[in-house]
Motif scaffolding. Sequence first.
Motif, PDB file in Angstrom:
ATOM      1  N   PHE A  50     -36.224 -38.768 -98.509  1.00 45.75           N
ATOM      2  CA  PHE A  50     -35.925 -38.625 -99.841  1.00 45.75           C
ATOM      3  C   PHE A  50     -35.416 -40.312-100.547  1.00 45.75           C
ATOM      4  CE2 PHE A  50     -34.774 -34.116 -99.276  1.00 45.75           C
ATOM      5  CZ  PHE A  50     -36.232 -33.535 -99.433  1.00 45.75           C
ATOM      6  N   ILE A  51     -34.682 -40.636 -99.418  1.00 45.89           N
ATOM      7  CA  ILE A  51     -34.288 -42.035-100.159  1.00 45.89           C
ATOM      8  C   ILE A  51     -35.773 -42.968-100.045  1.00 45.89           C
ATOM      9  CG2 ILE A  51     -32.969 -43.941 -99.236  1.00 45.89           C
ATOM     10  CD1 ILE A  51     -30.788 -42.143 -98.226  1.00 45.89           C
ATOM     11  N   VAL A  52     -36.539 -42.828 -98.960  1.00 46.44           N
ATOM     12  CA  VAL A  52     -37.796 -43.615 -98.953  1.00 46.44           C
ATOM     13  C   VAL A  52     -38.457 -43.355-100.131  1.00 46.44           C
ATOM     14  CG1 VAL A  52     -39.810 -44.076 -97.762  1.00 46.44           C
ATOM     15  CG2 VAL A  52     -37.629 -44.125 -96.406  1.00 46.44           C
ATOM     16  N   ASN A  53     -38.601 -42.132-100.627  1.00 51.50           N
ATOM     17  CA  ASN A  53     -39.405 -41.680-101.807  1.00 51.50           C
ATOM     18  C   ASN A  53     -38.901 -42.541-102.998  1.00 51.50           C
ATOM     19  OD1 ASN A  53     -41.422 -40.026-103.085  1.00 51.50           O
ATOM     20  ND2 ASN A  53     -39.405 -39.105-103.982  1.00 51.50           N
ATOM     21  N   GLY A  54     -37.623 -42.651-103.228  1.00 52.99           N
ATOM     22  CA  GLY A  54     -36.879 -43.106-104.425  1.00 52.99           C
ATOM     23  C   GLY A  54     -37.165 -44.638-104.097  1.00 52.99           C
ATOM     24  N   CYS A  55     -37.165 -45.259-102.965  1.00 53.49           N
ATOM     25  CA  CYS A  55     -37.436 -46.727-102.625  1.00 53.49           C
ATOM     26  C   CYS A  55     -38.923 -47.115-103.257  1.00 53.49           C
ATOM     27  CB  CYS A  55     -36.919 -47.103-101.389  1.00 53.49           C
ATOM     28  SG  CYS A  55     -35.471 -47.174-101.070  1.00 53.49           S
ATOM     29  N   VAL A  61     -39.577 -40.678-111.043  1.00 52.18           N
ATOM     30  CA  VAL A  61     -39.626 -40.240-109.425  1.00 52.18           C
ATOM     31  C   VAL A  61     -38.104 -40.913-108.906  1.00 52.18           C
ATOM     32  CG1 VAL A  61     -40.599 -40.512-107.244  1.00 52.18           C
ATOM     33  CG2 VAL A  61     -42.135 -40.361-109.393  1.00 52.18           C
ATOM     34  N   SER A  62     -37.700 -41.764-109.093  1.00 55.70           N
ATOM     35  CA  SER A  62     -36.406 -42.559-108.770  1.00 55.70           C
ATOM     36  C   SER A  62     -35.382 -41.487-109.290  1.00 55.70           C
ATOM     37  CB  SER A  62     -36.136 -43.703-109.297  1.00 55.70           C
ATOM     38  OG  SER A  62     -34.874 -44.251-109.054  1.00 55.70           O
ATOM     39  N   LEU A  63     -35.313 -41.040-110.409  1.00 57.68           N
ATOM     40  CA  LEU A  63     -34.071 -40.136-110.521  1.00 57.68           C
ATOM     41  C   LEU A  63     -34.256 -38.620-110.145  1.00 57.68           C
ATOM     42  CD1 LEU A  63     -34.001 -40.826-114.543  1.00 57.68           C
ATOM     43  CD2 LEU A  63     -32.225 -41.317-112.697  1.00 57.68           C
ATOM     44  N   ALA A  64     -35.705 -38.493-109.811  1.00 56.71           N
ATOM     45  CA  ALA A  64     -35.775 -37.016-108.990  1.00 56.71           C
ATOM     46  C   ALA A  64     -35.462 -37.151-107.613  1.00 56.71           C
ATOM     47  CB  ALA A  64     -37.273 -36.599-109.321  1.00 56.71           C
ATOM     48  N   SER A  65     -35.514 -38.428-107.135  1.00 56.34           N
ATOM     49  CA  SER A  65     -34.988 -38.468-105.800  1.00 56.34           C
ATOM     50  C   SER A  65     -33.642 -38.644-105.519  1.00 56.34           C
ATOM     51  CB  SER A  65     -35.791 -39.863-105.290  1.00 56.34           C
ATOM     52  OG  SER A  65     -37.159 -39.805-105.355  1.00 56.34           O
ATOM     53  N   HIS A  66     -33.020 -39.007-106.768  1.00 55.70           N
ATOM     54  CA  HIS A  66     -31.306 -39.000-106.503  1.00 55.70           C
ATOM     55  C   HIS A  66     -31.032 -37.539-106.524  1.00 55.70           C
ATOM     56  CE1 HIS A  66     -29.847 -43.122-107.416  1.00 55.70           C
ATOM     57  NE2 HIS A  66     -30.980 -43.258-108.248  1.00 55.70           N
ATOM     58  N   LEU A  67     -31.644 -36.875-107.275  1.00 57.08           N
ATOM     59  CA  LEU A  67     -31.298 -35.243-107.302  1.00 57.08           C
ATOM     60  C   LEU A  67     -31.656 -34.533-105.897  1.00 57.08           C
ATOM     61  CD1 LEU A  67     -29.970 -33.042-108.729  1.00 57.08           C
ATOM     62  CD2 LEU A  67     -32.069 -32.662-109.754  1.00 57.08           C
ATOM     63  N   LEU A  68     -32.983 -34.807-105.343  1.00 58.58           N
ATOM     64  CA  LEU A  68     -33.206 -34.303-104.023  1.00 58.58           C
ATOM     65  C   LEU A  68     -32.256 -34.978-103.022  1.00 58.58           C
ATOM     66  CD1 LEU A  68     -36.962 -34.786-104.333  1.00 58.58           C
ATOM     67  CD2 LEU A  68     -35.682 -32.609-104.475  1.00 58.58           C
ATOM     68  N   VAL A  69     -31.727 -36.071-103.101  1.00 62.00           N
ATOM     69  CA  VAL A  69     -30.848 -36.595-102.045  1.00 62.00           C
ATOM     70  C   VAL A  69     -29.350 -35.797-102.085  1.00 62.00           C
ATOM     71  CG1 VAL A  69     -29.526 -38.586-101.107  1.00 62.00           C
ATOM     72  CG2 VAL A  69     -31.998 -38.876-101.671  1.00 62.00           C
TER      73      VAL A  69
END
Length: 322
Positions: free
Chosen positions: A62-67, A113-121
């Motif tokens: 999920f962190i890589v997805n946000g990156c 996508v970045s904000l969604a990744s924050h929530l997924l992490v």
Amino acid sequence: MPNASSWSASSPLLLLWEDSSGTRIFLSLLYAVLAISGTLSNVMVIYLVFSFKKLQTTSNAFIVNGCAADLSVCALWMPQEAVLGLLPPNSSSLRSAEYRLLRGGLLGLGLTVSLASHLLVAFNRYVLITKLPSVYQALYQRRHTGCMIGLSWALALLLVPLLPGLWSPGSAQQQQQQPPPRQTDSSSRYTALLLALAVLGQTALLLHCYLGIVRRVRGSAKRVSVLNFHLLHQLPFPAAPPPPRRAQRRLSSVSVLLLCCVFLLGTQPLVWVSLLGFFLRPAPPALQAASWLLLCALSALNPLLYTWRSEEFRRAARSVLP
């Protein structure tokens, strides 16, 4: 000179027409610094995760997805803002509708996508710490993790066409000659309201997850140590050598709360500026620009937020850096 109410329709997203050349140059340099630092940090995190097997965990996926999403902001959008700030206001590049849509699409896609990744992490860590290991293993299978990442991009692609309604850049002269219809202005205001409510809801869920982690860690540090999942190394908790239990709980809580504070600082100004503009009156142009700038700057800080307390990331970085 456009007033505050016409700011979004008479200027690029984060650069104001009425700013002096010195201010525009300063903003361009700021974008350039954020673009370079954000691109390097995001690329480094992605490279480390793909290069070291110990870092290939669900949380890091999920962190890589946000990156990857942040790269569309730091590597693609911010350099354009840095260049546009050095161009004269009557430049044809600024008046091109297709080019403005491209810039808006890159920004909207990356931020969503970045904000969604924050929530997924946050949810991933919440389930790891507060639920049974069997629940975590059942929920975060490889297929489920891939579906979550895919849904974050699908959601962003659905929302991106709405985001350009937040700004309709044009020249100040066009703004004076052809005022935008009242219906378009109302649509932009409602789009800004929906954006503010979406970010506010996402922030509430993220805080619920991290505060739940803090309560569980402070109440039972023994449970965290017994789980013995490798993913625990990706939490913002101190690794080896382990400090005393009371100090460990204190450091864990401070790290999580610091992450939450940085996230709130980057997201909440835009939320309240948008709500202020919808219910009362538009905020001053400088405040609007500053709120967007803080949200975009979060894309350059995200890699540090999730890796600065990880001994595995530090060890991997030391092995590849001179």
